[in-house]
Design a protein around this motif. Structure first.
Motif, PDB file in Angstrom:
ATOM      1  N   LYS A  63       0.405  -0.986   0.304  1.00  0.00           N
ATOM      2  CA  LYS A  63      -0.261   0.224  -0.203  1.00  0.00           C
ATOM      3  C   LYS A  63       0.843   1.044   0.356  1.00  0.00           C
ATOM      4  O   LYS A  63       0.723   1.818  -0.842  1.00  0.00           O
ATOM      5  CB  LYS A  63      -0.770   0.079   1.276  1.00  0.00           C
ATOM      6  N   ASN A  67       1.085   4.083  -2.932  1.00  0.00           N
ATOM      7  CA  ASN A  67       0.115   5.006  -2.779  1.00  0.00           C
ATOM      8  C   ASN A  67       1.356   5.745  -3.137  1.00  0.00           C
ATOM      9  O   ASN A  67       1.067   7.429  -3.301  1.00  0.00           O
ATOM     10  CB  ASN A  67      -0.365   4.973  -1.402  1.00  0.00           C
ATOM     11  N   ILE A  70       0.723   6.790  -6.714  1.00  0.00           N
ATOM     12  CA  ILE A  70      -0.353   8.032  -7.601  1.00  0.00           C
ATOM     13  C   ILE A  70      -0.382   8.955  -6.793  1.00  0.00           C
ATOM     14  O   ILE A  70      -0.607  10.064  -7.614  1.00  0.00           O
ATOM     15  CB  ILE A  70      -1.852   6.412  -6.331  1.00  0.00           C
ATOM     16  N   ASN A  76      -3.071   4.646 -11.655  1.00  0.00           N
ATOM     17  CA  ASN A  76      -4.397   5.366 -11.006  1.00  0.00           C
ATOM     18  C   ASN A  76      -4.230   4.135  -9.906  1.00  0.00           C
ATOM     19  O   ASN A  76      -2.953   3.631  -9.261  1.00  0.00           O
ATOM     20  CB  ASN A  76      -5.414   5.430 -12.047  1.00  0.00           C
ATOM     21  N   LYS A  77      -5.782   3.146  -9.832  1.00  0.00           N
ATOM     22  CA  LYS A  77      -6.175   2.109  -8.710  1.00  0.00           C
ATOM     23  C   LYS A  77      -5.265   1.055  -9.269  1.00  0.00           C
ATOM     24  O   LYS A  77      -5.428   0.898 -10.374  1.00  0.00           O
ATOM     25  CB  LYS A  77      -7.556   2.867  -8.545  1.00  0.00           C
ATOM     26  N   ARG A  79      -5.844  -2.195 -10.559  1.00  0.00           N
ATOM     27  CA  ARG A  79      -6.352  -3.384 -11.146  1.00  0.00           C
ATOM     28  C   ARG A  79      -7.582  -4.851 -10.169  1.00  0.00           C
ATOM     29  O   ARG A  79      -6.246  -5.098  -9.506  1.00  0.00           O
ATOM     30  CB  ARG A  79      -6.278  -3.778 -12.211  1.00  0.00           C
ATOM     31  N   SER A  80      -8.433  -5.245 -10.379  1.00  0.00           N
ATOM     32  CA  SER A  80      -8.607  -6.090  -9.090  1.00  0.00           C
ATOM     33  C   SER A  80      -8.174  -7.529  -9.412  1.00  0.00           C
ATOM     34  O   SER A  80      -8.244  -8.604  -9.233  1.00  0.00           O
ATOM     35  CB  SER A  80     -10.326  -6.244  -9.530  1.00  0.00           C
TER      36      SER A  80
END
Length: 232
Positions: A63, A67, A70, A76-77, A79-80
């Motif tokens: 994380k 972060n 980002i 960006n975010k 992906r799943s």
């Protein structure tokens, strides 16, 4: 008898569970928050953390890295279906030969990891001395050009074969460890392996091991039917 340099990679994905759970299981095994059946509790004190994270676990480290990317607007975010991290396992076939200087081998293996994946991406490295053969577990967050990009590093069988060869040439040869026979070039083995463990023991050092065609036993699975790290 020939001895072989062995390196394997495990992609850590969110999959059907949460990001934190998939990374947590890997961390717990590597840092011995529980003792696997094949580990000797009396040798636990011989294990070493060779590269330590500032974070308390792999999820926090992941994380923190993402972060920051980002915040820097390089991604960006997540992906799943993204690969959250790579676990590298580095070892060698032992045959009760104690001639290898484990500390020097560890240093050389770490330098190979940093060169291959980038120094900043190699977040955590532990040396296990409490099992049959010394081995390293390394946790890597696969960032490339500011983005989470596992494909850049582990993109298909040919690239993996090249990495196996490079590790054997760069590190293995220093310790008289050979590169195993490439799966691409070997004659397919017709032995019917009954468990993941028996398949691994029979093929280690001889090919890039795949467990996809082997049916694991119940005690080799966790509560979510994923193969536990010590049986991979």
């Amino acid at each position: 008898m020939s001895q072989y340099a062995v390196i394997k990679f495990n992609k850590i994905k969110a999959g059907s569970t949460t990001k934190s759970a998939s990374l947590r299981r890997c961390f717990e095994h590597n840092h011995r928050t529980y003792i696997p059946d094949n580990a000797d509790p009396e040798k636990q004190r011989e294990n070493q953390t060779l590269i330590a994270m500032e974070s308390k676990n792999y999820y926090q480290e992941f994380k923190k890295t993402v972060n920051q990317a980002i915040k820097n607007k390089t991604m960006n975010k997540v992906r799943s279906n993204a690969v959250l991290g790579i676990e590298a396992l580095m070892t060698y076939t032992n045959d009760n030969d104690n001639s290898i200087d484990v500390q020097k081998w560890s240093i050389d293996s770490i330098e190979w990891l940093k060169h291959t994946f980038g120094e900043d991406n190699v977040k955590d490295v532990v040396l296990h001395m409490d099992e049959a053969t010394p081995h390293i577990h390394a946790f890597i967050v696969p960032m490339y050009e500011g983005r989470l990009n596992c494909k850049h590093y582990l993109d298909g069988p040919e690239k993996l074969r090249q990495m196996q060869s490079d590790y054997a040439k760069t590190v293995g040869l220093k310790y008289n460890l050979k590169r195993g026979i490439s799966k691409k070039n070997r004659i397919k083995n017709t032995v019917d392996y009954k468990t993941v463990k028996s398949f691994r023991e029979a093929t280690i050092g001889k090919e890039s091991v795949s467990i996809d065609d082997v049916e694991p036993k119940d005690n080799e699975l966790d509560d979510e039917d994923n193969i536990q790290p010590e049986y991979v």
